[in-house]
Design a protein around this motif. Structure first.
Motif, PDB file in Angstrom:
ATOM      1  N   PRO A 170       0.247  -1.642   0.134  1.00  0.00           N
ATOM      2  CA  PRO A 170      -0.058  -0.159  -0.257  1.00  0.00           C
ATOM      3  C   PRO A 170       1.062   1.018   0.131  1.00  0.00           C
ATOM      4  O   PRO A 170       0.368   2.211  -0.669  1.00  0.00           O
ATOM      5  N   LEU A 171       2.038   1.218   0.485  1.00  0.00           N
ATOM      6  CA  LEU A 171       2.565   3.043   0.888  1.00  0.00           C
ATOM      7  C   LEU A 171       3.999   2.753  -0.409  1.00  0.00           C
ATOM      8  O   LEU A 171       4.404   4.399  -0.478  1.00  0.00           O
ATOM      9  N   GLU A 172       4.171   2.171  -1.693  1.00  0.00           N
ATOM     10  CA  GLU A 172       4.665   2.122  -2.074  1.00  0.00           C
ATOM     11  C   GLU A 172       3.324   2.947  -3.705  1.00  0.00           C
ATOM     12  O   GLU A 172       4.000   2.782  -4.989  1.00  0.00           O
ATOM     13  N   GLY A 173       2.295   2.236  -3.942  1.00  0.00           N
ATOM     14  CA  GLY A 173       1.389   2.739  -4.858  1.00  0.00           C
ATOM     15  C   GLY A 173       0.293   3.903  -4.841  1.00  0.00           C
ATOM     16  O   GLY A 173      -0.692   4.209  -5.659  1.00  0.00           O
ATOM     17  N   GLY A 174       0.331   5.034  -4.068  1.00  0.00           N
ATOM     18  CA  GLY A 174      -0.369   5.631  -3.800  1.00  0.00           C
ATOM     19  C   GLY A 174      -1.760   5.739  -3.245  1.00  0.00           C
ATOM     20  O   GLY A 174      -1.596   4.194  -3.259  1.00  0.00           O
ATOM     21  N   TYR A 175      -3.095   6.253  -3.304  1.00  0.00           N
ATOM     22  CA  TYR A 175      -4.276   6.064  -2.748  1.00  0.00           C
ATOM     23  C   TYR A 175      -5.033   6.975  -3.940  1.00  0.00           C
ATOM     24  O   TYR A 175      -4.636   7.770  -4.174  1.00  0.00           O
ATOM     25  N   VAL A 176      -6.309   6.500  -3.492  1.00  0.00           N
ATOM     26  CA  VAL A 176      -7.931   7.408  -3.368  1.00  0.00           C
ATOM     27  C   VAL A 176      -7.973   7.944  -2.053  1.00  0.00           C
ATOM     28  O   VAL A 176      -8.652   6.432  -2.067  1.00  0.00           O
ATOM     29  N   TYR A 177      -8.650   8.700  -2.456  1.00  0.00           N
ATOM     30  CA  TYR A 177      -9.279  10.020  -2.023  1.00  0.00           C
ATOM     31  C   TYR A 177     -11.125   9.957  -2.859  1.00  0.00           C
ATOM     32  O   TYR A 177     -11.451  10.643  -3.211  1.00  0.00           O
ATOM     33  N   LEU A 178     -11.404   8.845  -1.396  1.00  0.00           N
ATOM     34  CA  LEU A 178     -13.072   8.655  -2.224  1.00  0.00           C
ATOM     35  C   LEU A 178     -14.168   9.416  -1.244  1.00  0.00           C
ATOM     36  O   LEU A 178     -14.522   9.025  -0.298  1.00  0.00           O
ATOM     37  N   SER A 179     -15.093  10.151  -2.225  1.00  0.00           N
ATOM     38  CA  SER A 179     -15.865  11.144  -2.140  1.00  0.00           C
ATOM     39  C   SER A 179     -16.881  10.972  -2.264  1.00  0.00           C
ATOM     40  O   SER A 179     -17.746  10.852  -3.763  1.00  0.00           O
ATOM     41  N   ASN A 180     -18.048  10.609  -1.385  1.00  0.00           N
ATOM     42  CA  ASN A 180     -19.325  11.186  -1.580  1.00  0.00           C
ATOM     43  C   ASN A 180     -19.891  12.079  -1.972  1.00  0.00           C
ATOM     44  O   ASN A 180     -19.237  12.589  -2.065  1.00  0.00           O
ATOM     45  N   ILE A 187     -14.736  12.838   6.329  1.00  0.00           N
ATOM     46  CA  ILE A 187     -12.568  12.352   7.435  1.00  0.00           C
ATOM     47  C   ILE A 187     -12.119  10.993   6.771  1.00  0.00           C
ATOM     48  O   ILE A 187     -13.251   9.994   6.772  1.00  0.00           O
ATOM     49  N   ALA A 188     -10.894  11.377   6.629  1.00  0.00           N
ATOM     50  CA  ALA A 188     -10.336  10.263   6.490  1.00  0.00           C
ATOM     51  C   ALA A 188      -8.765  10.003   6.381  1.00  0.00           C
ATOM     52  O   ALA A 188      -8.146  11.093   6.564  1.00  0.00           O
ATOM     53  N   LEU A 189      -8.054   9.195   6.787  1.00  0.00           N
ATOM     54  CA  LEU A 189      -6.434   9.597   7.282  1.00  0.00           C
ATOM     55  C   LEU A 189      -5.690   8.698   5.550  1.00  0.00           C
ATOM     56  O   LEU A 189      -5.761   7.876   5.460  1.00  0.00           O
ATOM     57  N   SER A 190      -5.127   8.976   5.414  1.00  0.00           N
ATOM     58  CA  SER A 190      -3.926   9.335   4.272  1.00  0.00           C
ATOM     59  C   SER A 190      -3.052   7.363   5.098  1.00  0.00           C
ATOM     60  O   SER A 190      -3.123   7.321   5.927  1.00  0.00           O
ATOM     61  N   LEU A 191      -2.940   7.214   4.291  1.00  0.00           N
ATOM     62  CA  LEU A 191      -1.552   5.656   3.957  1.00  0.00           C
ATOM     63  C   LEU A 191      -0.894   5.829   4.779  1.00  0.00           C
ATOM     64  O   LEU A 191      -0.346   4.512   6.032  1.00  0.00           O
ATOM     65  N   ASP A 192       0.112   7.020   4.849  1.00  0.00           N
ATOM     66  CA  ASP A 192       1.239   6.650   6.194  1.00  0.00           C
ATOM     67  C   ASP A 192       0.417   7.343   6.911  1.00  0.00           C
ATOM     68  O   ASP A 192       1.280   7.689   8.115  1.00  0.00           O
ATOM     69  N   ASN A 193      -1.168   8.248   6.988  1.00  0.00           N
ATOM     70  CA  ASN A 193      -1.282   8.337   8.567  1.00  0.00           C
ATOM     71  C   ASN A 193      -0.573  10.240   9.116  1.00  0.00           C
ATOM     72  O   ASN A 193      -0.744  10.554  10.310  1.00  0.00           O
ATOM     73  N   THR A 194      -0.254   9.982   7.913  1.00  0.00           N
ATOM     74  CA  THR A 194       1.056  11.692   8.230  1.00  0.00           C
ATOM     75  C   THR A 194      -0.316  12.589   7.681  1.00  0.00           C
ATOM     76  O   THR A 194      -0.353  13.940   7.785  1.00  0.00           O
ATOM     77  N   LYS A 195      -1.054  12.486   7.369  1.00  0.00           N
ATOM     78  CA  LYS A 195      -2.369  13.649   6.413  1.00  0.00           C
ATOM     79  C   LYS A 195      -3.561  13.302   6.880  1.00  0.00           C
ATOM     80  O   LYS A 195      -4.110  11.782   6.803  1.00  0.00           O
TER      81      LYS A 195
END
Length: 486
Positions: free
Chosen positions: A187-197, A455-463
């Motif tokens: 997970p920490l190597e490939g980025g992520y998606v913030y899914l917003s309703n 509300i959501a947290l990035s995968l590394d929990n810094t954001k």
């Protein structure tokens, strides 16, 4: 003759005075009724709809006689004409107890099968709300030692890290949100998606794509053709469930990596006015999903899945409903009617829901309570949200309603949003029951009577991501020291 004219004029005058008096009484009565309805939630059009549909669900009335005559609930705040609450904290307490570990922190999160990235508790705990700093251009006051930037706004194109802008404009009425990794193996190597309703009548779910450092790279729709998508939740196999807060609404499963979106079986054949989803992943072959419903008689349902992948929610599972038995105990019942009555009496209008370590925590916005079920021994606890407050800011127990929630990476902080208050904000509940403020709207500013969302947290929990619904502001928040565990 003159006498008849005088009598006639007198009668006319009496009738005129009587008419004015009646009219004044009618206006006063109407004004008083309006003010009473503003003060009393049970007099709003939304509650009329709740009651009508509650009656439909339990067979009291015929749905066909009501559907065409029901007025949709207003999206405007209910209490615009009320007196502004004081800005003083409700109750000053000692700083929250964080109970940090003594070992040196490790900042490389571990992936678990339930899709949650767990961050060990660090030795530098951060306490929200000891001092709030005003940021007028964003309309907020935020806890000291936090940095914030605006990354999206309704109606505007999103700016990417390379300086280009998105083809799509940020959607209307952003609401619940979640993070899904783009690389599910690492997970920490490939980025992520913030899914917003989008809680707009046109609904939908939209994806804000980030690289592994949190830089925005893309923005696009992931689900269309739905209505009033409100809350949601994650699955153990790294997909997002988005719930329609619409009568007859459903819960939709979105896989942003494989660009797949389908209606799940969580809502059942009849559907509902759903809010949020949590999952107990301890049984890998049959994870258990819990779904809240934002109605006065919205039963909290339990869905035991048959399988452990995307298709598991395409098949029928066992559905039961929460029934509060007494002050300490609960049970699950197959009788939906009993579940609805229990909800109406004990947890009306349930919202955000989270699972952790055998316990299920959810918000009842109507009673302003946090309810926690022990799934193993069938007991529960409840508390009034915001009763024990530390530092600056406050959760308005007069007008505010607890909404979406999120358990932080150290499992020592429980975040939640607020709906409908004059200075709505994002708040943190520590394990000792103390509440603090991360940020809140400036009093009388651009966000008054709005709701905080996303509300959501990035995968590394810094954001930490969160925002406001009406203007569609989405913020990225970080600790000034750069450490995880905001």
């Amino acid at each position: 003759m003159q006498q008849h004219i005088n009598i006639s004029c007198s009668i006319t005058w009496i009738l005129f005075v009587t008419f004015l008096s009646t009219l004044s009484i009618g206006i006063a009565a109407k004004t008083n009724l309006r003010q009473q309805r503003l003060r009393d939630r049970t007099a709003t059009s939304e509650d009329v709809i709740y009651q009508v549909y509650q009656d439909i669900d339990i067979g009291v009335v015929n749905e066909e006689n009501y559907v065409d005559s029901i007025i949709s609930p207003t999206s405007n705040p209910l209490y615009k004409d009320t007196i502004s609450p004081t800005n003083n904290p409700l109750e000053d307490t000692l700083p929250p107890s964080y109970s940090p570990t003594t070992a040196m922190p490790t900042y490389y999160p571990t992936q678990t099968w339930d899709g949650i990235i767990v961050e060990p508790a660090d030795n530098n705990p951060y306490f929200f709300g000891s001092e709030l700093i005003e940021i007028p251009e964003l309309g907020i006051e935020i806890s000291k030692d936090l940095s914030v930037k605006l990354i999206a706004k309704t109606g505007q194109r999103v700016t990417f890290a390379n300086g280009t802008k998105s083809s799509y404009r940020w959607h209307k009425r952003s609401d619940g949100a979640g993070i899904v990794p783009l690389n599910t193996t690492h997970p920490l190597e490939g980025g992520y998606v913030y899914l917003s309703n989008s809680e707009d009548k046109k609904g939908g779910v939209y994806g804000l794509f980030m690289d592994k450092h949190g830089n925005v790279t893309d923005y696009k729709p992931l689900l269309t053709g739905t209505r009033r998508n409100c809350g949601g939740g994650h699955t153990p196999w790294h997909t997002w469930i988005s719930c329609e807060e619409e009568y007859g609404g459903q819960c939709w499963q979105i896989d942003p990596v494989n660009e797949r979106a389908e209606m799940s079986k969580l809502g059942g054949y009849e559907g509902g006015k759903f809010e949020s989803v949590a999952v107990d992943p301890r049984d890998r072959e049959s994870p258990v999903f819990y779904v809240t419903e934002d109605r006065s008689g919205g039963a909290l349902r339990r869905f035991i899945a048959n399988g452990s992948d995307f298709e598991a929610l395409d098949t029928d599972g066992e559905i039961t409903y929460l029934n509060i038995k007494d002050e300490y105990r609960f049970e699950w019942t197959a009788n939906k009617f009993i579940g609805q009555l229990s909800a109406k009496e004990s947890f009306p209008n349930s919202e955000g829901i989270q699972y952790h370590d055998g316990k299920l925590s959810f918000m009842s916005k109507r009673t302003r309570k946090l309810i926690t079920l022990d799934l193993d021994d069938y007991t529960y606890t409840e508390e009034v949200v915001g009763k024990k407050f530390y530092g600056q800011g406050y959760f308005s127990r007069a007008w505010g309603q607890p909404d979406q929630n999120l358990i932080g990476p150290t499992r020592k902080v429980h975040y939640f949003t607020e709906d409908g208050a004059l200075q709505n904000g994002i708040y943190a509940r520590y394990n000792d029951g103390t509440y603090t403020t991360m940020f809140q709207a400036i009093k009388g500013g651009i966000h008054k009577w709005d709701e905080t969302i996303g509300i959501a947290l990035s995968l590394d929990n810094t954001k930490f991501y969160a925002g406001f619904q009406s203007l569609g502001y989405i913020f990225e928040i970080m600790r000034d020291d750069g450490l995880p565990g905001v």
